[in-house]
Design a protein around this motif. Structure first.
Motif, PDB file in Angstrom:
ATOM      1  N   ALA A  61     -34.813  73.610 -58.655  1.00 21.47           N
ATOM      2  CA  ALA A  61     -34.440  72.720 -59.760  1.00 21.47           C
ATOM      3  C   ALA A  61     -35.451  72.823 -60.905  1.00 21.47           C
ATOM      4  O   ALA A  61     -35.067  72.815 -62.077  1.00 21.47           O
ATOM      5  CB  ALA A  61     -34.317  71.277 -59.270  1.00 21.47           C
ATOM      6  N   LEU A  62     -36.726  72.940 -60.582  1.00 19.16           N
ATOM      7  CA  LEU A  62     -37.729  73.134 -61.638  1.00 19.16           C
ATOM      8  C   LEU A  62     -37.515  74.485 -62.332  1.00 19.16           C
ATOM      9  O   LEU A  62     -37.631  74.587 -63.554  1.00 19.16           O
ATOM     10  CB  LEU A  62     -39.145  73.047 -61.059  1.00 19.16           C
ATOM     11  CG  LEU A  62     -39.574  71.651 -60.605  1.00 19.16           C
ATOM     12  CD1 LEU A  62     -40.908  71.709 -59.876  1.00 19.16           C
ATOM     13  CD2 LEU A  62     -39.640  70.690 -61.786  1.00 19.16           C
ATOM     14  N   ALA A  63     -37.196  75.515 -61.548  1.00 18.57           N
ATOM     15  CA  ALA A  63     -36.895  76.822 -62.136  1.00 18.57           C
ATOM     16  C   ALA A  63     -35.635  76.748 -62.996  1.00 18.57           C
ATOM     17  O   ALA A  63     -35.542  77.411 -64.039  1.00 18.57           O
ATOM     18  CB  ALA A  63     -36.744  77.870 -61.040  1.00 18.57           C
ATOM     19  N   THR A  64     -34.681  75.934 -62.584  1.00 18.09           N
ATOM     20  CA  THR A  64     -33.454  75.749 -63.365  1.00 18.09           C
ATOM     21  C   THR A  64     -33.767  75.101 -64.707  1.00 18.09           C
ATOM     22  O   THR A  64     -33.236  75.517 -65.745  1.00 18.09           O
ATOM     23  CB  THR A  64     -32.435  74.902 -62.572  1.00 18.09           C
ATOM     24  OG1 THR A  64     -32.077  75.618 -61.381  1.00 18.09           O
ATOM     25  CG2 THR A  64     -31.196  74.605 -63.397  1.00 18.09           C
ATOM     26  N   ALA A  65     -34.633  74.104 -64.711  1.00 27.18           N
ATOM     27  CA  ALA A  65     -35.030  73.469 -65.974  1.00 27.18           C
ATOM     28  C   ALA A  65     -35.660  74.512 -66.901  1.00 27.18           C
ATOM     29  O   ALA A  65     -35.335  74.574 -68.095  1.00 27.18           O
ATOM     30  CB  ALA A  65     -35.992  72.314 -65.715  1.00 27.18           C
ATOM     31  N   ALA A  66     -36.536  75.337 -66.354  1.00 31.03           N
ATOM     32  CA  ALA A  66     -37.166  76.397 -67.150  1.00 31.03           C
ATOM     33  C   ALA A  66     -36.124  77.408 -67.636  1.00 31.03           C
ATOM     34  O   ALA A  66     -36.184  77.874 -68.784  1.00 31.03           O
ATOM     35  CB  ALA A  66     -38.251  77.096 -66.343  1.00 31.03           C
ATOM     36  N   PHE A  67     -35.164  77.730 -66.789  1.00 32.01           N
ATOM     37  CA  PHE A  67     -34.093  78.657 -67.168  1.00 32.01           C
ATOM     38  C   PHE A  67     -33.295  78.099 -68.345  1.00 32.01           C
ATOM     39  O   PHE A  67     -33.003  78.819 -69.298  1.00 32.01           O
ATOM     40  CB  PHE A  67     -33.180  78.903 -65.961  1.00 32.01           C
ATOM     41  CG  PHE A  67     -32.028  79.815 -66.246  1.00 32.01           C
ATOM     42  CD1 PHE A  67     -32.187  81.184 -66.219  1.00 32.01           C
ATOM     43  CD2 PHE A  67     -30.779  79.300 -66.547  1.00 32.01           C
ATOM     44  CE1 PHE A  67     -31.116  82.029 -66.488  1.00 32.01           C
ATOM     45  CE2 PHE A  67     -29.707  80.122 -66.823  1.00 32.01           C
ATOM     46  CZ  PHE A  67     -29.878  81.500 -66.794  1.00 32.01           C
ATOM     47  N   PHE A  68     -32.956  76.812 -68.291  1.00 25.65           N
ATOM     48  CA  PHE A  68     -32.200  76.195 -69.381  1.00 25.65           C
ATOM     49  C   PHE A  68     -32.986  76.257 -70.698  1.00 25.65           C
ATOM     50  O   PHE A  68     -32.399  76.464 -71.756  1.00 25.65           O
ATOM     51  CB  PHE A  68     -31.828  74.749 -69.051  1.00 25.65           C
ATOM     52  CG  PHE A  68     -30.741  74.601 -68.020  1.00 25.65           C
ATOM     53  CD1 PHE A  68     -29.711  75.510 -67.916  1.00 25.65           C
ATOM     54  CD2 PHE A  68     -30.751  73.519 -67.149  1.00 25.65           C
ATOM     55  CE1 PHE A  68     -28.695  75.361 -66.972  1.00 25.65           C
ATOM     56  CE2 PHE A  68     -29.740  73.355 -66.198  1.00 25.65           C
ATOM     57  CZ  PHE A  68     -28.708  74.283 -66.110  1.00 25.65           C
ATOM     58  N   VAL A  69     -34.289  76.094 -70.630  1.00 19.36           N
ATOM     59  CA  VAL A  69     -35.114  76.240 -71.824  1.00 19.36           C
ATOM     60  C   VAL A  69     -35.102  77.702 -72.284  1.00 19.36           C
ATOM     61  O   VAL A  69     -34.980  77.994 -73.471  1.00 19.36           O
ATOM     62  CB  VAL A  69     -36.556  75.759 -71.564  1.00 19.36           C
ATOM     63  CG1 VAL A  69     -37.482  76.116 -72.724  1.00 19.36           C
ATOM     64  CG2 VAL A  69     -36.588  74.251 -71.290  1.00 19.36           C
ATOM     65  N   GLY A  70     -35.184  78.614 -71.325  1.00 20.64           N
ATOM     66  CA  GLY A  70     -35.238  80.033 -71.644  1.00 20.64           C
ATOM     67  C   GLY A  70     -33.986  80.597 -72.285  1.00 20.64           C
ATOM     68  O   GLY A  70     -34.067  81.552 -73.068  1.00 20.64           O
ATOM     69  N   VAL A  71     -32.836  80.037 -71.976  1.00 20.40           N
ATOM     70  CA  VAL A  71     -31.592  80.549 -72.568  1.00 20.40           C
ATOM     71  C   VAL A  71     -31.254  79.872 -73.895  1.00 20.40           C
ATOM     72  O   VAL A  71     -30.281  80.249 -74.541  1.00 20.40           O
ATOM     73  CB  VAL A  71     -30.385  80.450 -71.591  1.00 20.40           C
ATOM     74  CG1 VAL A  71     -30.640  81.264 -70.337  1.00 20.40           C
ATOM     75  CG2 VAL A  71     -30.039  79.015 -71.259  1.00 20.40           C
ATOM     76  N   PHE A  72     -32.079  78.934 -74.316  1.00 18.82           N
ATOM     77  CA  PHE A  72     -31.816  78.246 -75.582  1.00 18.82           C
ATOM     78  C   PHE A  72     -31.690  79.210 -76.769  1.00 18.82           C
ATOM     79  O   PHE A  72     -30.799  79.023 -77.607  1.00 18.82           O
ATOM     80  CB  PHE A  72     -32.880  77.180 -75.843  1.00 18.82           C
ATOM     81  CG  PHE A  72     -32.594  76.335 -77.042  1.00 18.82           C
ATOM     82  CD1 PHE A  72     -31.595  75.376 -77.016  1.00 18.82           C
ATOM     83  CD2 PHE A  72     -33.309  76.497 -78.216  1.00 18.82           C
ATOM     84  CE1 PHE A  72     -31.314  74.587 -78.123  1.00 18.82           C
ATOM     85  CE2 PHE A  72     -33.046  75.731 -79.336  1.00 18.82           C
ATOM     86  CZ  PHE A  72     -32.047  74.767 -79.293  1.00 18.82           C
ATOM     87  N   PRO A  73     -32.528  80.248 -76.874  1.00 18.35           N
ATOM     88  CA  PRO A  73     -32.357  81.183 -78.001  1.00 18.35           C
ATOM     89  C   PRO A  73     -30.965  81.826 -78.062  1.00 18.35           C
ATOM     90  O   PRO A  73     -30.459  82.102 -79.157  1.00 18.35           O
ATOM     91  CB  PRO A  73     -33.447  82.232 -77.769  1.00 18.35           C
ATOM     92  CG  PRO A  73     -34.513  81.479 -77.039  1.00 18.35           C
ATOM     93  CD  PRO A  73     -33.746  80.555 -76.114  1.00 18.35           C
TER      94      PRO A  73
END
Length: 126
Positions: free
Chosen positions: A69-81
């Motif tokens: 879930a923490l990795a998912t939060a980071a993933f969601f930030v990472g795909v923002f661009p």
């Protein structure tokens, strides 16, 4: 099943659905891969789809839920661009499409918060 018990499974379902979509209809995802990334857009599309499927599996399993879930939060930030690129590319499209592209931008915030909430409520076994 309580709401807190359903939440990780719903998040896993969202991730799995998105991951499958990257393989079933990759062209739409290729179009939003930022141009500055090395390699081909299709490689990024497949890699992000595979990541979403792996995150879905991790969130679904109680043993790995917190870390996933923490990795998912980071993933969601990472795909923002990619969402920003879509909004820019779609700025001259018809109003409903433009609204959908713009609506994706603030949607990232509740997705990140949802993933962090799933992590916070997970048992500390991961």
């Amino acid at each position: 099943m309580s709401r807190s018990e359903r939440s990780p499974l719903l998040l896993a379902g969202l991730l799995a659905t998105a991951g499958i979509a990257h393989f079933a209809a990759p062209r739409q995802f290729d179009a939003i891969v930022p141009r500055g990334l090395p390699g081909t857009p299709r490689t990024w599309t497949y890699a992000s789809g595979a990541a979403e499927l792996a995150l879905a599996a991790g969130v679904a399993l109680p043993r790995t839920r917190r870390t996933a879930a923490l990795a998912t939060a980071a993933f969601f930030v990472g795909v923002f661009p990619a969402n920003v690129k879509m909004a820019v590319d779609w700025r001259n499209r018809p109003a409903p499409q433009k609204a959908a592209a713009l609506g994706r931008l603030p949607l990232q915030v509740p997705l990140v918060l949802w993933a962090r909430g799933v992590a916070a409520n997970a048992e500390g076994r991961s």
